[in-house]
Design a protein around this motif. Sequence first.
Motif, PDB file in Angstrom:
ATOM      1  N   GLN A  48      40.035   2.970 -24.688  1.00 15.53           N
ATOM      2  CA  GLN A  48      39.147   3.431 -23.555  1.00 15.53           C
ATOM      3  C   GLN A  48      39.355   5.195 -23.699  1.00 15.53           C
ATOM      4  O   GLN A  48      40.294   5.634 -23.722  1.00 15.53           O
ATOM      5  CB  GLN A  48      39.841   3.143 -22.236  1.00 15.53           C
TER       6      GLN A  48
ATOM      7  N   THR B 191      36.494   2.381 -17.669  1.00 10.89           N
ATOM      8  CA  THR B 191      37.351   1.444 -16.727  1.00 10.89           C
ATOM      9  C   THR B 191      36.477   0.167 -15.993  1.00 10.89           C
ATOM     10  O   THR B 191      37.212  -0.721 -16.077  1.00 10.89           O
ATOM     11  CB  THR B 191      37.956   2.480 -15.729  1.00 10.89           C
ATOM     12  N   ARG B 192      35.382   0.637 -15.805  1.00  4.47           N
ATOM     13  CA  ARG B 192      34.616  -0.367 -15.007  1.00  4.47           C
ATOM     14  C   ARG B 192      34.209  -1.757 -16.134  1.00  4.47           C
ATOM     15  O   ARG B 192      34.622  -2.839 -15.550  1.00  4.47           O
ATOM     16  CB  ARG B 192      33.475   0.005 -14.386  1.00  4.47           C
TER      17      ARG B 192
ATOM     18  N   VAL C 131      36.208  -2.599 -18.527  1.00  9.88           N
ATOM     19  CA  VAL C 131      37.730  -3.370 -18.726  1.00  9.88           C
ATOM     20  C   VAL C 131      37.708  -4.207 -17.204  1.00  9.88           C
ATOM     21  O   VAL C 131      38.233  -5.358 -17.357  1.00  9.88           O
ATOM     22  CB  VAL C 131      38.747  -2.389 -18.721  1.00  9.88           C
ATOM     23  N   GLU C 132      37.496  -3.616 -16.179  1.00 11.19           N
ATOM     24  CA  GLU C 132      37.842  -4.246 -14.817  1.00 11.19           C
ATOM     25  C   GLU C 132      36.939  -5.390 -14.771  1.00 11.19           C
ATOM     26  O   GLU C 132      37.155  -6.390 -13.860  1.00 11.19           O
ATOM     27  CB  GLU C 132      37.562  -3.237 -13.569  1.00 11.19           C
ATOM     28  N   ALA C 133      35.755  -5.608 -15.292  1.00 12.93           N
ATOM     29  CA  ALA C 133      34.810  -6.610 -15.329  1.00 12.93           C
ATOM     30  C   ALA C 133      35.224  -7.797 -16.286  1.00 12.93           C
ATOM     31  O   ALA C 133      34.701  -8.763 -16.230  1.00 12.93           O
ATOM     32  CB  ALA C 133      33.298  -6.011 -15.884  1.00 12.93           C
ATOM     33  N   GLY C 134      36.345  -7.657 -16.966  1.00 21.68           N
ATOM     34  CA  GLY C 134      36.945  -8.807 -17.759  1.00 21.68           C
ATOM     35  C   GLY C 134      36.877  -8.925 -19.218  1.00 21.68           C
ATOM     36  O   GLY C 134      36.977  -9.671 -19.848  1.00 21.68           O
TER      37      GLY C 134
ATOM     38  N   GLU D 172      40.067 -10.032 -21.062  1.00 21.88           N
ATOM     39  CA  GLU D 172      40.130 -11.582 -20.659  1.00 21.88           C
ATOM     40  C   GLU D 172      39.015 -12.442 -21.616  1.00 21.88           C
ATOM     41  O   GLU D 172      39.541 -13.248 -21.982  1.00 21.88           O
ATOM     42  CB  GLU D 172      40.095 -11.789 -19.247  1.00 21.88           C
TER      43      GLU D 172
ATOM     44  N   SER E 289      44.641   3.653 -23.995  1.00 29.63           N
ATOM     45  CA  SER E 289      43.507   4.454 -23.219  1.00 29.63           C
ATOM     46  C   SER E 289      44.243   5.990 -23.864  1.00 29.63           C
ATOM     47  O   SER E 289      45.362   6.336 -23.909  1.00 29.63           O
ATOM     48  CB  SER E 289      43.844   4.568 -21.815  1.00 29.63           C
TER      49      SER E 289
END
Length: 288
Positions: free
Chosen positions: A7, A24-25, A27-30, A33, A46
């Motif tokens: 990142q 970051t968004r 990554v937060e969306a998966g 995963e 990062s």
Amino acid sequence: MEIALIQAPYWLGNPELPMAAGPTRIVEAGAAEALRAAGHGVELVSVETDRDRGERGYSNEIKDSFEVMGLVAAEVRAAVERGALPVVLATNCFNTVGIVAGGGADVGVVWFDAHGDFSTTDSTLSGFLDGVGLSMLTGTGWKALRETIPGYRAVPEEHVVHVGARDTDDDEEERFAKSAISVVRPDEIDEGLAAALDALRERIADVHVHLDLDVLDRSEGMVNRYAAEGGPSQDTVADAIHAIGERFRIRSAALTAYDPSADAEGRVPPIAVRLLGDIAAAAERSTA
């Protein structure tokens, strides 16, 4: 396959501006995963500048941006050394200069973008550093600062395929016309991209995939405030990524330019996650 998901959450070297939140968004969306669910090992990394560490409180947009490029280069180099595929989530497209430098190999570049990013420091009227990203990658502009990036190497123009350009400045069109870059417009992707990739494959075997998400048509979601109509669908881009994997070894990749503040409906992160999966699958196929 092992993937280093790197990142670079900065907008023109500044981590505090709204557009800097894009990586970051995603990554937060998966993102991690989803890649792990597909069977890949994923390490999240990062980059961190002096400004993040509180070592200086002032802003120098150009110098800060080159610092980020250098840090990206270092993380990409580390990923390559441990046998991982470097995939960079960045805000600015010019970070591909650092990615190619850190990769340590001669590569071609397939550059997806609604914009040319092919102005120069002499021709630009906007003064926008991202508008010269592809020019810097191919050896034009900011020579002294480019050479501060460890491993910097210019990519020959004939080793670049630009896909999706439709919102360009006059100086960029003039430069494209005189250059050896292969430009595939949105309405040419279905029939013209394969030929451009085949021609590139005759010159080089390995590539970096640069995916500015605003190559997508605005109907897919508002990637950023520079998004333009008339672009390809996410399915078309996914097909193009797999076409690259069928012809080349994918050495590295970048997803760039997502601005969460422009995407009120939050439609873009799931698309980014999907396309990350396509890149990983294509890269794995290309090394099999």
